[in-house]
Design a protein around this motif. Structure first.
Motif, PDB file in Angstrom:
ATOM      1  N   LYS A   1       0.824  -1.208   0.000  1.00 60.45           N
ATOM      2  CA  LYS A   1       0.000   0.000   0.000  1.00 60.45           C
ATOM      3  C   LYS A   1       0.858   1.257   0.000  1.00 60.45           C
ATOM      4  CE  LYS A   1      -3.852   0.155   2.251  1.00 60.45           C
ATOM      5  NZ  LYS A   1      -4.904   0.146   3.294  1.00 60.45           N
ATOM      6  N   THR A   2       2.120   1.132  -0.447  1.00 62.70           N
ATOM      7  CA  THR A   2       3.025   2.277  -0.491  1.00 62.70           C
ATOM      8  C   THR A   2       3.605   2.429  -1.893  1.00 62.70           C
ATOM      9  OG1 THR A   2       5.016   1.024   0.119  1.00 62.70           O
ATOM     10  CG2 THR A   2       3.667   1.905   1.923  1.00 62.70           C
ATOM     11  N   ALA A   3       4.085   3.619  -2.187  1.00 62.00           N
ATOM     12  CA  ALA A   3       4.762   3.895  -3.452  1.00 62.00           C
ATOM     13  C   ALA A   3       5.725   5.054  -3.231  1.00 62.00           C
ATOM     14  CB  ALA A   3       3.756   4.235  -4.550  1.00 62.00           C
ATOM     15  N   ILE A   4       6.689   5.190  -4.140  1.00 66.78           N
ATOM     16  CA  ILE A   4       7.708   6.242  -4.057  1.00 66.78           C
ATOM     17  C   ILE A   4       7.694   7.043  -5.355  1.00 66.78           C
ATOM     18  CG2 ILE A   4      10.181   6.735  -3.836  1.00 66.78           C
ATOM     19  CD1 ILE A   4      10.500   4.160  -2.309  1.00 66.78           C
ATOM     20  N   SER A   5       7.879   8.358  -5.231  1.00 66.21           N
ATOM     21  CA  SER A   5       8.007   9.198  -6.411  1.00 66.21           C
ATOM     22  C   SER A   5       8.883  10.405  -6.069  1.00 66.21           C
ATOM     23  CB  SER A   5       6.625   9.657  -6.910  1.00 66.21           C
ATOM     24  OG  SER A   5       5.972  10.425  -5.913  1.00 66.21           O
ATOM     25  N   PHE A   6       9.191  11.200  -7.098  1.00 68.97           N
ATOM     26  CA  PHE A   6      10.067  12.362  -6.933  1.00 68.97           C
ATOM     27  C   PHE A   6       9.418  13.577  -7.597  1.00 68.97           C
ATOM     28  CE2 PHE A   6      12.653   8.611  -6.623  1.00 68.97           C
ATOM     29  CZ  PHE A   6      13.528   8.889  -5.580  1.00 68.97           C
ATOM     30  N   GLN A   7       9.453  14.704  -6.913  1.00 64.70           N
ATOM     31  CA  GLN A   7       8.734  15.897  -7.340  1.00 64.70           C
ATOM     32  C   GLN A   7       9.692  17.050  -7.682  1.00 64.70           C
ATOM     33  OE1 GLN A   7       7.101  16.255  -3.084  1.00 64.70           O
ATOM     34  NE2 GLN A   7       7.279  18.415  -3.686  1.00 64.70           N
ATOM     35  N   SER A   8       9.096  18.168  -8.123  1.00 65.74           N
ATOM     36  CA  SER A   8       9.797  19.462  -8.284  1.00 65.74           C
ATOM     37  C   SER A   8      10.875  19.464  -9.351  1.00 65.74           C
ATOM     38  CB  SER A   8      10.402  19.908  -6.937  1.00 65.74           C
ATOM     39  OG  SER A   8       9.473  19.838  -5.891  1.00 65.74           O
ATOM     40  N   ARG A   9      10.533  19.007 -10.552  1.00 69.64           N
ATOM     41  CA  ARG A   9      11.508  19.026 -11.637  1.00 69.64           C
ATOM     42  C   ARG A   9      11.733  20.439 -12.166  1.00 69.64           C
ATOM     43  NH1 ARG A   9       7.804  15.679 -12.945  1.00 69.64           N
ATOM     44  NH2 ARG A   9       7.161  16.678 -14.910  1.00 69.64           N
ATOM     45  N   LEU A  10      12.916  20.648 -12.768  1.00 67.51           N
ATOM     46  CA  LEU A  10      13.261  21.922 -13.394  1.00 67.51           C
ATOM     47  C   LEU A  10      13.982  21.629 -14.702  1.00 67.51           C
ATOM     48  CD1 LEU A  10      13.401  25.063 -13.120  1.00 67.51           C
ATOM     49  CD2 LEU A  10      15.665  24.726 -12.089  1.00 67.51           C
ATOM     50  N   LEU A  11      13.635  22.348 -15.741  1.00 70.45           N
ATOM     51  CA  LEU A  11      14.200  22.157 -17.072  1.00 70.45           C
ATOM     52  C   LEU A  11      13.826  20.770 -17.618  1.00 70.45           C
ATOM     53  CD1 LEU A  11      17.692  23.850 -16.567  1.00 70.45           C
ATOM     54  CD2 LEU A  11      15.535  24.884 -17.307  1.00 70.45           C
ATOM     55  N   ARG A  12      14.453  20.356 -18.700  1.00 71.76           N
ATOM     56  CA  ARG A  12      14.019  19.137 -19.394  1.00 71.76           C
ATOM     57  C   ARG A  12      14.974  17.965 -19.264  1.00 71.76           C
ATOM     58  NH1 ARG A  12      11.575  21.527 -25.129  1.00 71.76           N
ATOM     59  NH2 ARG A  12      10.009  22.909 -24.174  1.00 71.76           N
ATOM     60  N   ASP A  13      16.010  18.103 -18.471  1.00 71.94           N
ATOM     61  CA  ASP A  13      16.945  17.002 -18.300  1.00 71.94           C
ATOM     62  C   ASP A  13      16.267  15.851 -17.547  1.00 71.94           C
ATOM     63  OD1 ASP A  13      18.973  18.471 -19.502  1.00 71.94           O
ATOM     64  OD2 ASP A  13      19.519  19.431 -17.609  1.00 71.94           O
ATOM     65  N   PRO A  14      16.755  14.625 -17.716  1.00 72.40           N
ATOM     66  CA  PRO A  14      16.181  13.493 -16.966  1.00 72.40           C
ATOM     67  C   PRO A  14      16.415  13.649 -15.460  1.00 72.40           C
ATOM     68  CG  PRO A  14      17.524  12.726 -18.815  1.00 72.40           C
ATOM     69  CD  PRO A  14      17.807  14.191 -18.666  1.00 72.40           C
ATOM     70  N   TRP A  15      15.358  13.541 -14.706  1.00 73.76           N
ATOM     71  CA  TRP A  15      15.437  13.590 -13.243  1.00 73.76           C
ATOM     72  C   TRP A  15      15.058  12.216 -12.694  1.00 73.76           C
ATOM     73  CZ3 TRP A  15      14.805  18.290  -9.762  1.00 73.76           C
ATOM     74  CH2 TRP A  15      15.394  19.414 -10.331  1.00 73.76           C
ATOM     75  N   LEU A  16      15.345  12.029 -11.412  1.00 72.65           N
ATOM     76  CA  LEU A  16      14.947  10.783 -10.774  1.00 72.65           C
ATOM     77  C   LEU A  16      13.441  10.595 -10.912  1.00 72.65           C
ATOM     78  CD1 LEU A  16      17.024  10.740  -7.444  1.00 72.65           C
ATOM     79  CD2 LEU A  16      17.410   9.383  -9.508  1.00 72.65           C
ATOM     80  N   GLY A  17      13.043   9.390 -11.190  1.00 71.14           N
ATOM     81  CA  GLY A  17      11.629   9.090 -11.345  1.00 71.14           C
ATOM     82  C   GLY A  17      11.255   7.882 -10.505  1.00 71.14           C
ATOM     83  N   PRO A  18       9.974   7.551 -10.499  1.00 71.86           N
ATOM     84  CA  PRO A  18       8.906   8.178 -11.284  1.00 71.86           C
ATOM     85  C   PRO A  18       8.544   9.571 -10.753  1.00 71.86           C
ATOM     86  CG  PRO A  18       7.994   6.539  -9.793  1.00 71.86           C
ATOM     87  CD  PRO A  18       9.484   6.411  -9.697  1.00 71.86           C
ATOM     88  N   TYR A  19       7.963  10.403 -11.620  1.00 72.79           N
ATOM     89  CA  TYR A  19       7.626  11.774 -11.261  1.00 72.79           C
ATOM     90  C   TYR A  19       6.298  11.819 -10.510  1.00 72.79           C
ATOM     91  CZ  TYR A  19      11.126  12.767 -14.892  1.00 72.79           C
ATOM     92  OH  TYR A  19      12.269  12.815 -15.654  1.00 72.79           O
ATOM     93  N   THR A  20       6.253  12.581  -9.429  1.00 68.77           N
ATOM     94  CA  THR A  20       5.063  12.619  -8.581  1.00 68.77           C
ATOM     95  C   THR A  20       3.822  13.040  -9.345  1.00 68.77           C
ATOM     96  OG1 THR A  20       6.358  13.056  -6.576  1.00 68.77           O
ATOM     97  CG2 THR A  20       4.038  13.696  -6.544  1.00 68.77           C
ATOM     98  N   ASP A  21       3.902  14.099 -10.148  1.00 71.95           N
ATOM     99  CA  ASP A  21       2.702  14.560 -10.845  1.00 71.95           C
ATOM    100  C   ASP A  21       2.185  13.509 -11.826  1.00 71.95           C
ATOM    101  OD1 ASP A  21       4.997  14.967 -12.355  1.00 71.95           O
ATOM    102  OD2 ASP A  21       4.294  16.824 -13.275  1.00 71.95           O
ATOM    103  N   PHE A  22       3.098  12.824 -12.494  1.00 74.73           N
ATOM    104  CA  PHE A  22       2.674  11.751 -13.396  1.00 74.73           C
ATOM    105  C   PHE A  22       2.019  10.603 -12.623  1.00 74.73           C
ATOM    106  CE2 PHE A  22       5.846  12.531 -17.137  1.00 74.73           C
ATOM    107  CZ  PHE A  22       5.393  13.836 -17.219  1.00 74.73           C
ATOM    108  N   GLU A  23       2.606  10.263 -11.491  1.00 70.34           N
ATOM    109  CA  GLU A  23       2.084   9.161 -10.692  1.00 70.34           C
ATOM    110  C   GLU A  23       0.696   9.472 -10.137  1.00 70.34           C
ATOM    111  OE1 GLU A  23       4.030   5.823  -9.819  1.00 70.34           O
ATOM    112  OE2 GLU A  23       3.958   6.699 -11.820  1.00 70.34           O
ATOM    113  N   LEU A  24       0.486  10.701  -9.678  1.00 72.07           N
ATOM    114  CA  LEU A  24      -0.827  11.053  -9.139  1.00 72.07           C
ATOM    115  C   LEU A  24      -1.907  10.922 -10.207  1.00 72.07           C
ATOM    116  CD1 LEU A  24       0.026  14.136  -6.891  1.00 72.07           C
ATOM    117  CD2 LEU A  24      -0.417  11.783  -6.182  1.00 72.07           C
ATOM    118  N   LYS A  25      -1.591  11.339 -11.420  1.00 72.91           N
ATOM    119  CA  LYS A  25      -2.555  11.185 -12.518  1.00 72.91           C
ATOM    120  C   LYS A  25      -2.791   9.704 -12.818  1.00 72.91           C
ATOM    121  CE  LYS A  25      -1.229  15.599 -14.601  1.00 72.91           C
ATOM    122  NZ  LYS A  25      -0.545  16.255 -15.741  1.00 72.91           N
TER     123      LYS A  25
END
Length: 344
Positions: A245-269
């Protein structure tokens, strides 16, 4: 004669929600080579042409959504932490910000003027990242070396899986759990993947091996991703929350370079679209609620999740002034004092 003191360090905040103040803050923040770690000419160009013309107005509007009568939530909470810790220890406790005010430079000057000879530097970042923990420490040491090169210092190491920190995290979060929660999402502040690679002294492990975070390696001492996963694992074990019942994501991206994922906004959707109805979100990379927790998750995140089909998203507050968190900080200061006394 020796005089000891402790210094709490956090990120910082604009002085107000005015566009000029926010622009000044963003300029200082994003001009840091450890935050926007690209060639200086490119960093200046991006700031001048793409970020500073529009972003300050957008950020000022976001800050206005979370601002309190006393000021920035981060600053207000940090001052309360300083006050509460000061009441638990018998040495002065100072508070400085990496960006904005009270600035690290001014606080070190105050510390020097008060005759402090031994300083316990306490970055309020559970996890190591060059854009948070490292830059705060580097700035503090630069000021100390400039203003008081003979001052003795001790550094609080990243405490991402310290049992007392995990206990404080669990104790502060548990009252917000409900039996009908479908999911507990751990949303950590994101960093570019290149920064994870840069922090790996071997340059052959982090994000190179598929099992890099699970396979023990010395680079984990400076690996942000590993440390976030370790915090999550320790929290799940200590709290008894079912892992499924848990999951991990990463938020607050800047610019278009690859950031640690999965991205929080994408996951919430995605969660909303897949039928998840009730989510709790906690942000363990932050010890104090701020723009990234209150506005990004507690406001925008709610909209993203519900518009995708979810019913309820609730932000679990950071530890803020929770007694267990204040005890953690106070105890670490007292332990340092004991070591200092035994060696002097």
């Amino acid at each position: 004669m020796t005089k000891a003191a402790a210094l709490l360090l956090n990120l910082g905040s604009p002085d107000s929600t005015s566009v000029p103040d926010v622009r000044r803050y963003l300029d200082e923040f994003l001009s840091d080579e450890r935050v926007l770690d690209i060639p200086a000419w490119k960093r200046k160009l991006i700031l001048k042409l793409f970020i500073l013309p529009k972003r300050p107005a957008e950020s000022a509007e976001a800050y206005s959504e979370v601002w309190t009568e006393e000021g920035s939530p981060l600053i207000v909470t940090s001052k309360e932490q300083q006050k509460l810790v000061s009441e638990q220890v018998d040495i002065p406790v100072f508070l400085g910000m990496r960006y904005g005010n009270p600035s690290t430079e001014d606080i070190i000057r105050q510390i020097v003027n008060e005759g402090v000879t031994d300083l316990f530097i306490m970055p309020l970042y559970p996890h190591y990242a060059m854009s948070s923990y490292e830059t705060a420490v580097v700035k503090a040491m630069e000021e100390i070396n400039s203003q008081a090169p003979h001052m003795r210092t001790k550094l609080l190491q990243p405490f991402y899986q310290d049992p007392d920190y995990i206990e404080a995290l669990v104790e502060s979060a548990k009252p917000h759990f409900e039996d009908d929660d479908d999911l507990l999402l751990f949303s950590y502040h994101g960093i570019p993947e290149r920064q994870v690679r840069k922090s790996d002294p071997s340059h052959a492990h982090c994000l190179v091996r598929e099992d890099c975070c699970e396979n023990a390696h010395p680079c984990h001492a400076t690996c942000y991703k590993h440390q976030c996963l370790a915090t999550t694992k320790a929290f799940i074990e200590a709290s008894g929350v079912p892992q499924e019942k848990t999951a991990i994501s990463f938020q607050s991206r800047l610019l278009r370079d690859p950031w640690l994922g999965p991205y929080t906004d994408f996951e919430l959707k995605r969660f909303g679209q897949e039928g998840v109805k009730k989510i709790k979100v906690m942000c363990p990379a932050f010890v104090s609620d701020c723009l990234e927790t209150i506005e990004e998750i507690g406001m925008r995140g709610v909209e993203e999740f519900t518009e995708a089909g979810g019913e309820s998203l609730s932000l679990i507050p950071c530890m803020n002034d929770h007694p267990s968190w204040i005890k953690f900080l106070s105890t670490r200061i007292q332990q340092w004092q004991q070591t200092l006394a035994s060696t002097s």
